[in-house]
Design a protein around this motif. Structure first.
Motif, mmCIF file in Angstrom:
data_model
loop_
_atom_site.group_PDB
_atom_site.id
_atom_site.type_symbol
_atom_site.label_atom_id
_atom_site.label_comp_id
_atom_site.label_asym_id
_atom_site.label_seq_id
_atom_site.Cartn_x
_atom_site.Cartn_y
_atom_site.Cartn_z
ATOM 1 N N ILE A 8 7.376 33.936 91.468
ATOM 2 C CA ILE A 8 6.500 32.981 90.797
ATOM 3 C C ILE A 8 6.093 33.582 89.446
ATOM 4 C CG2 ILE A 8 4.364 31.637 90.932
ATOM 5 C CD1 ILE A 8 4.406 32.150 93.981
ATOM 6 N N PHE A 9 6.665 33.058 88.383
ATOM 7 C CA PHE A 9 6.284 33.482 87.040
ATOM 8 C C PHE A 9 5.057 32.678 86.609
ATOM 9 C CE2 PHE A 9 10.790 34.546 87.192
ATOM 10 C CZ PHE A 9 10.826 35.805 86.592
ATOM 11 N N VAL A 10 3.978 33.371 86.257
ATOM 12 C CA VAL A 10 2.768 32.702 85.771
ATOM 13 C C VAL A 10 2.636 33.028 84.287
ATOM 14 C CG1 VAL A 10 0.324 32.303 86.129
ATOM 15 C CG2 VAL A 10 1.737 33.055 88.047
ATOM 16 N N ASP B 253 1.274 32.295 80.365
ATOM 17 C CA ASP B 253 0.131 31.765 79.619
ATOM 18 C C ASP B 253 0.599 31.038 78.361
ATOM 19 O OD1 ASP B 253 -1.506 32.789 81.542
ATOM 20 O OD2 ASP B 253 -2.220 34.484 80.367
ATOM 21 N N ASN B 254 1.499 30.070 78.559
ATOM 22 C CA ASN B 254 1.990 29.217 77.470
ATOM 23 C C ASN B 254 2.508 30.059 76.299
ATOM 24 O OD1 ASN B 254 2.570 26.693 76.330
ATOM 25 N ND2 ASN B 254 0.617 26.607 75.258
ATOM 26 N N SER B 255 3.397 30.995 76.602
ATOM 27 C CA SER B 255 3.913 31.925 75.594
ATOM 28 C C SER B 255 4.605 31.199 74.447
ATOM 29 C CB SER B 255 4.919 32.883 76.248
ATOM 30 O OG SER B 255 4.319 33.634 77.262
ATOM 31 N N PRO B 256 4.347 31.609 73.215
ATOM 32 C CA PRO B 256 5.038 31.004 72.076
ATOM 33 C C PRO B 256 6.529 31.302 72.035
ATOM 34 C CG PRO B 256 3.629 32.823 71.364
ATOM 35 C CD PRO B 256 3.298 32.559 72.796
ATOM 36 N N ASP B 257 6.987 32.303 72.791
ATOM 37 C CA ASP B 257 8.432 32.587 72.809
ATOM 38 C C ASP B 257 9.167 31.762 73.868
ATOM 39 O OD1 ASP B 257 7.788 33.764 75.239
ATOM 40 O OD2 ASP B 257 8.939 35.594 74.861
ATOM 41 N N HIS B 258 8.480 30.753 74.451
ATOM 42 C CA HIS B 258 9.080 29.798 75.399
ATOM 43 C C HIS B 258 9.498 30.459 76.714
ATOM 44 C CE1 HIS B 258 8.954 27.055 72.051
ATOM 45 N NE2 HIS B 258 9.759 27.825 71.336
ATOM 46 N N THR B 259 8.687 31.400 77.176
ATOM 47 C CA THR B 259 8.949 32.021 78.472
ATOM 48 C C THR B 259 9.028 30.978 79.586
ATOM 49 O OG1 THR B 259 7.870 34.098 77.825
ATOM 50 C CG2 THR B 259 8.063 33.663 80.173
ATOM 51 N N SER B 260 8.101 30.018 79.583
ATOM 52 C CA SER B 260 8.094 29.002 80.642
ATOM 53 C C SER B 260 9.365 28.163 80.637
ATOM 54 C CB SER B 260 6.871 28.080 80.485
ATOM 55 O OG SER B 260 5.702 28.741 80.891
ATOM 56 N N GLN B 261 9.901 27.857 79.461
ATOM 57 C CA GLN B 261 11.140 27.085 79.394
ATOM 58 C C GLN B 261 12.300 27.874 79.982
ATOM 59 O OE1 GLN B 261 11.499 23.791 78.451
ATOM 60 N NE2 GLN B 261 13.467 24.183 79.441
ATOM 61 N N CYS C 161 2.909 27.269 84.269
ATOM 62 C CA CYS C 161 2.581 27.390 82.846
ATOM 63 C C CYS C 161 1.120 27.018 82.661
ATOM 64 C CB CYS C 161 3.483 26.492 82.000
ATOM 65 S SG CYS C 161 3.143 26.618 80.225
ATOM 66 N N ARG C 162 0.314 27.946 82.191
ATOM 67 C CA ARG C 162 -1.126 27.722 82.057
ATOM 68 C C ARG C 162 -1.455 27.363 80.607
ATOM 69 N NH1 ARG C 162 -4.718 32.087 84.736
ATOM 70 N NH2 ARG C 162 -4.163 33.312 82.901
ATOM 71 N N ILE C 163 -2.176 26.275 80.432
ATOM 72 C CA ILE C 163 -2.585 25.831 79.108
ATOM 73 C C ILE C 163 -4.076 26.108 78.935
ATOM 74 C CG2 ILE C 163 -2.701 23.887 77.508
ATOM 75 C CD1 ILE C 163 0.142 24.631 78.306
ATOM 76 N N GLY C 164 -4.431 26.794 77.866
ATOM 77 C CA GLY C 164 -5.839 27.046 77.578
ATOM 78 C C GLY C 164 -6.455 28.153 78.405
ATOM 79 N N ALA D 173 -4.062 35.139 86.020
ATOM 80 C CA ALA D 173 -2.707 34.661 86.274
ATOM 81 C C ALA D 173 -2.233 35.082 87.665
ATOM 82 C CB ALA D 173 -1.752 35.193 85.207
ATOM 83 N N VAL D 174 -2.507 36.324 88.036
ATOM 84 C CA VAL D 174 -2.126 36.808 89.369
ATOM 85 C C VAL D 174 -2.857 36.012 90.450
ATOM 86 C CG1 VAL D 174 -2.269 38.764 90.957
ATOM 87 C CG2 VAL D 174 -1.514 39.121 88.602
ATOM 88 N N ILE D 175 -4.134 35.735 90.227
ATOM 89 C CA ILE D 175 -4.910 34.977 91.219
ATOM 90 C C ILE D 175 -4.287 33.603 91.433
ATOM 91 C CG2 ILE D 175 -7.136 33.887 91.669
ATOM 92 C CD1 ILE D 175 -8.420 36.266 90.134
ATOM 93 N N GLU D 176 -3.959 32.898 90.365
ATOM 94 C CA GLU D 176 -3.365 31.562 90.502
ATOM 95 C C GLU D 176 -2.013 31.628 91.193
ATOM 96 O OE1 GLU D 176 -3.469 28.774 87.303
ATOM 97 O OE2 GLU D 176 -5.264 29.664 86.423
ATOM 98 N N GLY D 177 -1.210 32.605 90.824
ATOM 99 C CA GLY D 177 0.104 32.730 91.449
ATOM 100 C C GLY D 177 0.016 33.063 92.922
#
Length: 373
Positions: free
Chosen positions: A50-52, A54-62, A78-81, A88-92
């Motif tokens: 599970i990759f969590v 933080d809306n990386s500008p390098d498009h990690t989520s994509q 993908c977390r926004i805001g 991030a670990v807690i959510e994942g």
């Protein structure tokens, strides 16, 4: 035979036994190599990653989505805001239904071949938390880039060992495993701030957790940039203060007050310098106040509200709002102090009351207006 015949075929497969949670930011180049490494390390096991992000500008989520389309073991959040490794670990981890949750970084520095040993230690019930340690026999921390990063890591370890309820050679490790139900039980008491989630877990547990350390290497980073810096260590110190306060004082408020103290020192220093070059008192005080506000804003933006950090034009807009908020706080400080002093209270009492009101006002307005979540 009926005219209409419906054939329903349903394939039911069980979920994974292991979830590997990978908090990441700007790790696009490392996603595919990490998945490949996990396929080798966890061969024969039921697992997911599970990759969590933080809306990386390098498009990690994509990049995660691209892999997930052809690999059911890959999931992404993908977390926004929202920003921050711990949250991030807690959510994942809370999104997992697996028996065991393992946590590792997304930069390929953790030795994924040791995952099996961590997971087995938990499944065999020899411990509550299995930690990949760089500081037991067979482990190493060669991947720390320079003497400064070694000093930051060693200093954090020394400090953490002073407060932990369990013996641990590597409390700064970000590579560990535990049962999902154990994590879920502790989660409501976690601060969710900063980069050292393992320390937060150990300090937040209702009773001391049984810990087993597994030797682990720490490799040099191949792609991307390290997130370890002095601000991370300040967040680490603030986490310890938060745990000592038992959650009664919000961690972010503690950080805000620490930054405020730096502003007071700056104000006094700038005022003295202005007086030395001939500025009258009112002008020197104004210059010192503005300098302190600017310093406080940038420290708060990069430390207190690091997970909501403002950039570009939003940063400039935030600076203006912050200065307006603090100006109102300063006026309230003076007004309340005069009112209390006028009621025959001591000068120190009046000054303290005004200062407390100003700090609470500045913090409340900064959190809700300047750095809105």
């Amino acid at each position: 035979m009926t005219d209409h015949q419906t054939v329903s075929t349903e394939t039911v497969t069980r979920g994974p036994d292991i979830s590997v949670v990978v908090p990441c930011y700007n790790e696009s180049a490392n996603v595919a190599p990490l998945v490949k490494a996990l396929e080798q390390a966890l061969a024969g096991r039921q697992w997911e990653v599970i990759f969590v992000d933080d809306n990386s500008p390098d498009h990690t989520s994509q990049r995660v989505r691209d892999l997930a389309r052809n690999n059911a073991r890959v999931r992404g959040i993908c977390r926004i805001g929202r920003r921050g490794l711990s949250s991030a670990v807690i959510e994942g981890a809370l999104s997992s239904s697996a028996q065991v949750v393992a946590v590792m970084d997304g930069d390929l520095q953790h030795d994924e071949s040791r995952l099996g040993a961590l997971i087995d230690a938990v499944l065999n019930n020899t411990c509550d938390v299995a930690v990949g340690s760089r500081h037991v026999e067979g482990g190493n921390n060669a991947g720390l880039a320079n003497a400064w990063r070694h000093a930051l890591s060693d200093g954090g370890i020394w400090l953490a060992q002073r407060v932990l309820p369990v013996k641990l050679t590597d409390p700064m490790s970000g590579f560990f495993a535990l049962r999902q139900e154990t994590f879920a039980a502790i989660a409501p008491r976690l601060s969710g701030t900063g980069f050292k989630i393992l320390l937060d877990l150990l300090l937040s547990a209702a009773k001391p957790l049984r810990v087993q350390e597994v030797p682990c290497g720490f490799r040099p980073r191949v792609a991307g940039e390290s997130k370890l810096d002095a601000l991370v260590m300040l967040q680490f110190a603030a986490l310890l203060l938060d745990k000592f306060a038992k959650g009664w004082v919000p961690l972010r408020f503690v950080a805000f007050c620490m930054v405020g103290l730096a502003g007071v020192g700056t104000n006094l220093a700038v005022m003295q310098c202005a007086r030395l070059v001939g500025a009258h008192f009112a002008m020197a005080q104004a210059i010192g106040t503005v300098a302190a506000m600017i310093l406080n804003f940038f420290l708060d933006n990069n430390f207190t509200y690091r997970d909501r950090r403002l950039r570009g034009w939003a940063c400039m807009r935030g600076l203006v709002l912050f200065m307006l908020v603090c100006s109102v706080g300063a006026l309230a400080d003076v007004g309340i102090a005069r009112m209390i002093y006028g009621q025959n209270h001591m000068l120190n009492e009046a000054s303290l009351a005004g200062a407390i009101l100003a700090v609470v006002w500045n913090y409340a307005m900064s959190s809700t207006v300047v750095w809105r979540s």
